[in-house]
Design a protein around this motif. Structure first.
Motif, PDB file in Angstrom:
ATOM      1  N   PHE A 169       0.828  -1.213   0.000  1.00 22.59           N
ATOM      2  CA  PHE A 169       0.000   0.000   0.000  1.00 22.59           C
ATOM      3  C   PHE A 169       0.862   1.263   0.000  1.00 22.59           C
ATOM      4  O   PHE A 169       0.495   2.279  -0.575  1.00 22.59           O
ATOM      5  N   SER A 170       2.016   1.190   0.643  1.00 21.94           N
ATOM      6  CA  SER A 170       2.842   2.399   0.721  1.00 21.94           C
ATOM      7  C   SER A 170       3.395   2.815  -0.642  1.00 21.94           C
ATOM      8  O   SER A 170       3.798   3.954  -0.824  1.00 21.94           O
ATOM      9  N   ASP A 171       3.385   1.877  -1.602  1.00 18.01           N
ATOM     10  CA  ASP A 171       3.853   2.238  -2.944  1.00 18.01           C
ATOM     11  C   ASP A 171       2.789   2.990  -3.731  1.00 18.01           C
ATOM     12  O   ASP A 171       3.067   3.625  -4.736  1.00 18.01           O
ATOM     13  N   VAL A 172       1.549   2.838  -3.291  1.00 14.93           N
ATOM     14  CA  VAL A 172       0.459   3.522  -3.973  1.00 14.93           C
ATOM     15  C   VAL A 172       0.221   4.827  -3.234  1.00 14.93           C
ATOM     16  O   VAL A 172      -0.235   4.828  -2.093  1.00 14.93           O
ATOM     17  N   ALA A 173       0.531   5.923  -3.883  1.00 12.03           N
ATOM     18  CA  ALA A 173       0.361   7.210  -3.212  1.00 12.03           C
ATOM     19  C   ALA A 173      -1.014   7.767  -3.520  1.00 12.03           C
ATOM     20  O   ALA A 173      -1.627   7.387  -4.512  1.00 12.03           O
ATOM     21  N   ILE A 185     -10.025  -6.078   3.369  1.00 15.24           N
ATOM     22  CA  ILE A 185      -9.765  -7.376   2.729  1.00 15.24           C
ATOM     23  C   ILE A 185      -8.479  -7.978   3.296  1.00 15.24           C
ATOM     24  O   ILE A 185      -8.394  -9.180   3.558  1.00 15.24           O
ATOM     25  N   VAL A 186      -7.499  -7.106   3.471  1.00 16.91           N
ATOM     26  CA  VAL A 186      -6.211  -7.582   3.978  1.00 16.91           C
ATOM     27  C   VAL A 186      -6.393  -8.158   5.388  1.00 16.91           C
ATOM     28  O   VAL A 186      -5.909  -9.256   5.696  1.00 16.91           O
ATOM     29  N   MET A 218      -2.143  -1.536  -9.512  1.00 13.06           N
ATOM     30  CA  MET A 218      -1.232  -1.444  -8.362  1.00 13.06           C
ATOM     31  C   MET A 218      -1.941  -1.770  -7.057  1.00 13.06           C
ATOM     32  O   MET A 218      -1.409  -2.485  -6.204  1.00 13.06           O
ATOM     33  N   LEU A 219      -3.155  -1.228  -6.899  1.00  8.85           N
ATOM     34  CA  LEU A 219      -3.904  -1.473  -5.668  1.00  8.85           C
ATOM     35  C   LEU A 219      -4.205  -2.959  -5.504  1.00  8.85           C
ATOM     36  O   LEU A 219      -4.064  -3.516  -4.407  1.00  8.85           O
ATOM     37  N   ALA A 220      -4.604  -3.599  -6.589  1.00  8.91           N
ATOM     38  CA  ALA A 220      -4.912  -5.026  -6.511  1.00  8.91           C
ATOM     39  C   ALA A 220      -3.662  -5.812  -6.104  1.00  8.91           C
ATOM     40  O   ALA A 220      -3.725  -6.704  -5.250  1.00  8.91           O
ATOM     41  N   LYS A 221      -2.527  -5.448  -6.708  1.00  8.05           N
ATOM     42  CA  LYS A 221      -1.279  -6.127  -6.338  1.00  8.05           C
ATOM     43  C   LYS A 221      -0.928  -5.851  -4.889  1.00  8.05           C
ATOM     44  O   LYS A 221      -0.410  -6.726  -4.187  1.00  8.05           O
ATOM     45  N   ALA A 222      -1.185  -4.626  -4.464  1.00  4.60           N
ATOM     46  CA  ALA A 222      -0.847  -4.275  -3.093  1.00  4.60           C
ATOM     47  C   ALA A 222      -1.686  -5.079  -2.104  1.00  4.60           C
ATOM     48  O   ALA A 222      -1.184  -5.485  -1.044  1.00  4.60           O
ATOM     49  N   PHE A 231      -1.381 -14.112  -6.371  1.00  7.05           N
ATOM     50  CA  PHE A 231      -2.077 -13.096  -7.139  1.00  7.05           C
ATOM     51  C   PHE A 231      -2.291 -13.613  -8.560  1.00  7.05           C
ATOM     52  O   PHE A 231      -1.354 -13.826  -9.304  1.00  7.05           O
ATOM     53  N   PHE A 232      -3.558 -13.873  -8.890  1.00  9.83           N
ATOM     54  CA  PHE A 232      -3.886 -14.298 -10.252  1.00  9.83           C
ATOM     55  C   PHE A 232      -4.342 -13.085 -11.024  1.00  9.83           C
ATOM     56  O   PHE A 232      -5.192 -12.342 -10.552  1.00  9.83           O
ATOM     57  N   SER A 233      -3.777 -12.911 -12.194  1.00 10.43           N
ATOM     58  CA  SER A 233      -4.150 -11.724 -12.941  1.00 10.43           C
ATOM     59  C   SER A 233      -4.467 -12.091 -14.373  1.00 10.43           C
ATOM     60  O   SER A 233      -3.751 -12.855 -15.013  1.00 10.43           O
ATOM     61  N   ILE A 234      -5.567 -11.584 -14.863  1.00 12.36           N
ATOM     62  CA  ILE A 234      -5.920 -11.829 -16.264  1.00 12.36           C
ATOM     63  C   ILE A 234      -6.693 -10.622 -16.747  1.00 12.36           C
ATOM     64  O   ILE A 234      -7.387  -9.964 -15.970  1.00 12.36           O
TER      65      ILE A 234
END
Ligand code: ADP
Ligand code: ZN
Length: 612
Positions: A169-173, A185-186, A218-222, A231-234
Motif C-alpha cells: 500500500f505504501s507504494d500507492v500514493a 480485505i487484507v 497497483m492497488l490489486a497487487k498491493a 495473485f492471479f491476474s488476467i
C-alpha cells in the motif's frame, strides 16, 4: 508475467514448421544442389574436348554421355549420337571410362542425410525449447508449493499467475479512500476466523472503477502483497477468444486454480471486455462467445461459498457499460472509486516515483504537482522518468526542477521541435497570440496566475502556449471564473485582431475548448439564465473523455447552439476591449517574448506592472 498453461499449441506449430522446412529442403534445395554443377553442352563441344584431350572421366549411358574435364571439377552432359569409333577416340585421348561420375550416394546414406539428420536437429531444438520453458515455469511455481511441471497441461485454458511484485500500500500514493476500503480485505485474509465467528461475510467481488492509469492494478497487487497471498491476474480481453467456448473454459479453469490456491486474489483487468451489458437481440449469435464467458463468470461467482478466501478484484474505466447482473449482491457488490489524484495526491505520487531516481535539492514537488493538474498517476510516473532521461541527456548527475518542468511540458505538449521553421512574421503572430492569452488572464479576477509563456513549437503541433497554474487544489469554479476562462481562451485570437487586423488558423484549439466550456455551462452546470437548473446533457462515459448525450428536444438544441455562440462572443468582446485598453503592454510584452522565446510568469508580471 508467468504463464501457466497448456503447452500443446506452440508445439504443434513447431512440428508443422519442422515438416514444412524438411519438405522444402528435400524437394527444392537438394535437387538444386545436385544439379548445380552439371552443364549441358552440345555434341560438338564434346567432340572438340575429346580431340583436345581435355576429357577426364566419361560414362556413356543409353540416352546421354556424362563427362568431366581433366581437373574433374566440372561435370558436363550431352546427348548420344550415332558415332562408331567414339570409344576408340576417347580411349586414345586418355579419357577414363568410369562407372560413376556424379557420385551417387547409397540410397541408405542419402535417406539418412536428407531425412533423418534434419529430423534429429529439429528434435534437438524442440527438446531445448521445452527445457527452457520448463525451467522458467518451474522456477516461479515454487512460490505455490513447488508444484512445478505437475500442474502443466492439466487444463485446456490459459491462466496467468503473476507475482504481486512486492507492491505494498505504501507504494500507492494518494488514493487514501481506496486503500482504506481495501485494507479490510487484507485484515480478513490475515485472520478469516475472526470474521466467521461473528458471521460476517466478505464481499466476493470488488470493482475498482476509475480513469486509466490511476493505480487500479497497483492497488490489486498491493492487496495481494499486504496479505501475502498468491495473485492471479488476467485481462478481460484475454477471455474473448476466437473459438466459442474457450473463454468460458478459461473462466472455469481460473476459478479452479484459484480455489486450490486459496486464500488468494484474482484480478480481472478491463472487466468491461466481457462484462458489457448483454444485448437483447442476440438470439442470432451476436456476441455469443462473450456472453457465454460472462455467464460462466457469473455462475462461478455464485457457485463458490462465502469465505472461501478467494477475493476477486476487477477493474474498469467504463462502469456504466457493465451488465447489471455483474454488480448484483453476491457478485461485484462493492465498488471502490479510484479517482484522479488531487494536488496532495499528485505531490505524493511524484515523491514516490522520485525516490527511484536521483533528484536535485531544488525540486519543489508541490509546484510540479500544481503544474500537472489533471495528470493521472501513470502520467506523473512518466513525468518523473522523462525528467531523469533529460538529466542524463544533458549530462547531469541528478534531475533538477527545470528537468521536471520540461518533462511536464513534454508530456502535455510533446517534445520541443527545435528545427521547426517559422518565419519571422509567424513568430511575431504567435508572440502576440500567446501574450494575448496571458494578458486577458492577468487582467481579470479569479484566473490562475500565468506560469510561463513560450513560442517554441512542440511536436504536438502547438506553436506556442501559455501555462497557467492554480495556487492550490481547485474543486469548484464559479460562473464568473468559467466566463473568465472563456475570455482567456479567446484572448489569443483577440490579440491578433487588435495588432494585425486579421486572424489566423492558430486559434483552432482555443476555439474548441471555449466552445466546449460554454456548452457545459449551459447544458450541465445550469448556468444559463433561460434554462436554469435543467440537465440538458448527461455524461455517458465518465472516465474516458466524458462523452455526453443530449437529452432535449430539437428546438431546445437549436436554442443551446444559439446561446453557446452568444456566450463565447460576449467573452471575445470582453477580451478585445481589455487588449485594446492595454495595447501598449501587449506590444511591450509581445516584443520581449519574441526576443526571448520563453518567459516566466514573474517576468511577465513585472513588465505588466511596469517595474523593470
Ligand atoms: P490502472 O490499472 O489504473 O490503469 P496502473 O495501476 O496500471 O493503472 O498504473 C500504471 C502505473 O502508474 C503504475 O505502474 C505506477 O507506476 C503509476 N501509478 C499510477 N497510480 C499510482 C499511484 N497512486 N501511486 C504511485 N504510482 C502510481
Ligand atoms: Zn491560443
Amino acid at each position: 508475467m508467468q504463464e501457466v498453461k497448456n503447452d500443446k499449441k506452440p508445439l504443434i506449430t513447431f512440428w508443422i514448421a519442422a515438416v514444412l522446412i524438411l519438405l522444402l529442403f528435400n524437394f527444392i534445395l537438394v535437387p538444386f544442389m545436385n544439379n548445380r554443377e552439371i552443364k549441358q553442352v552440345d555434341y560438338g563441344t564434346f567432340m572438340k574436348m575429346t580431340q583436345d584431350k581435355e576429357i577426364g572421366k566419361v560414362q556413356i549411358q543409353d540416352d546421354k554421355i556424362v563427362f568431366t574435364d581433366k581437373s574433374g571439377k566440372n561435370v558436363y552432359e550431352t546427348g548420344v549420337m550415332p558415332d562408331e569409333n567414339l570409344t576408340d577416340r576417347l580411349y586414345s585421348s586418355g579419357a577414363k571410362f568410369s562407372k560413376e561420375i556424379v557420385e551417387q550416394m547409397s540410397p541408405m546414406a542419402s535417406f539418412m542425410l536428407y531425412w533423418i539428420v534434419p529430423l534429429l536437429i529439429f528434435i534437438f531444438i524442440g527438446w531445448l525449447m521445452r527445457r527452457q520453458m520448463n525451467k522458467a515455469l518451474g522456477g516461479d511455481s515454487m512460490m505455490f508449493g513447488g508444484e512445478g511441471m505437475g500442474g502443466l497441461g492439466r487444463s485446456k485454458a490459459k491462466v496467468y499467475v503473476e507475482s504481486s511484485d512486492g507492491i505494498m500500500f505504501s507504494d500507492v500514493a494518494g488514493e487514501e479512500e481506496a486503500k482504506q476500503s481495501l485494507s479490510e480485505i487484507v485484515t480478513y485474509l490475515h485472520d478469516p476466523a475472526k470474521y466467521e465467528e461473528i458471521g460476517a461475510k466478505m464481499p466476493k467481488g470488488i470493482l475498482l472503477v476509475g480513469p486509466p492509469g490511476t493505480g487500479k492494478t497497483m492497488l490489486a497487487k498491493a492487496v495481494a502483497g499486504e496479505s501475502k497471498v498468491p495473485f492471479f491476474s488476467i485481462s478481460g480481453s484475454e477471455f474473448v477468444e476466437m473459438f466459442v467456448g474457450m473463454g468460458a473454459s478459461k473462466v472455469r479453469d481460473l476459478f479452479k486454480q484459484a480455489k486450490e490456491k486459496a486464500p488468494c486474489i484474482v484480478f480481472i483487468d478491463e472487466i468491461d471486455a466481457i462484462g458489457q451489458k448483454r444485448s437483447a437481440g442476440s438470439a442470432y449469435g451476436g456476441n455469443d462467445e462473450r456472453e457465454q464467458t460472462l455467464n460462466q463468470l457469473l455462475t462461478e461467482m455464485d457457485g463458490f461459498e462465502d469465505n472461501t478466501g478467494v477475493i476477486i478484484l476487477a477493474a474498469t474505466n467504463r462502469p456504466e457499460s457493465l451488465d447489471p447482473a455483474l454488480t448484483r449482491p453476491g457478485r461485484f457488490d462493492r465498488r471502490v472509486p479510484v479517482e484522479l489524484p488531487d494536488l496532495k495526491g499528485r505531490e505524493n505520487i511524484l515523491k514516490v516515483h522520485a525516490r527511484k531516481i536521483r533528484t536535485g535539492p531544488d525540486v519543489d514537488f508541490n509546484k510540479i504537482a500544481r503544474m500537472a493538474a489533471g495528470a493521472s498517476g501513470a502520467e506523473l510516473a512518466n513525468i518523473v522518468n522523462e525528467a531523469a532521461l533529460r538529466a542524463v541527456r544533458e549530462g547531469r548527475k541528478y534531475a533538477t526542477e527545470a528537468d521536471m518542468e520540461e518533462s511536464i511540458e513534454t508530456v502535455i505538449a510533446g517534445y520541443q521541435k527545435k528545427n521547426a521553421i517559422l518565419s519571422d512574421e509567424e513568430k511575431k503572430v504567435v508572440s502576440y497570440h500567446e501574450v494575448g492569452h496571458a494578458l486577458v488572464a492577468a487582467l481579470q479576477d479569479g484566473t490562475a496566475p500565468v506560469q510561463k509563456i513560450t513560442i517554441i513549437p512542440r511536436t504536438s503541433g502547438a506553436l506556442g502556449y501559455t501555462m497557467q497554474v492554480d495556487k492550490g487544489q481547485k474543486n469548484l469554479y464559479t460562473k464568473e471564473e468559467l466566463l473568465s476562462q472563456i475570455a482567456t481562451l479567446t484572448g489569443g485570437r483577440a490579440a491578433e485582431e487588435v495588432k494585425f487586423g486579421h486572424v489566423t488558423t492558430g486559434a483552432s484549439n482555443d476555439i474548441e475548448k471555449a466552445t466546449k466550456l460554454a456548452r457545459q455551462m449551459i447544458t450541465r452546470y445550469g448556468m444559463a439564465d433561460d434554462f436554469g437548473m435543467v440537465a440538458l446533457e448527461t455524461v455517458t462515459n465518465q472516465y474516458l473523455g466524458g462523452d455526453t448525450s443530449l437529452a432535449c428536444s430539437p428546438e431546445t438544441q437549436a436554442k443551446i447552439d444559439e446561446q453557446v455562440v452568444a456566450l463565447v462572443e460576449k467573452q471575445h468582446q470582453k477580451a478585445l476591449s481589455l487588449l485594446r485598453e492595454n495595447s501598449g503592454k501587449l506590444d511591450e510584452i509581445a516584443e520581449y517574448l519574441y526576443e526571448k522565446e520563453t518567459i516566466t510568469g514573474d517576468e511577465f508580471m513585472s513588465i505588466l506592472n511596469g517595474d523593470e
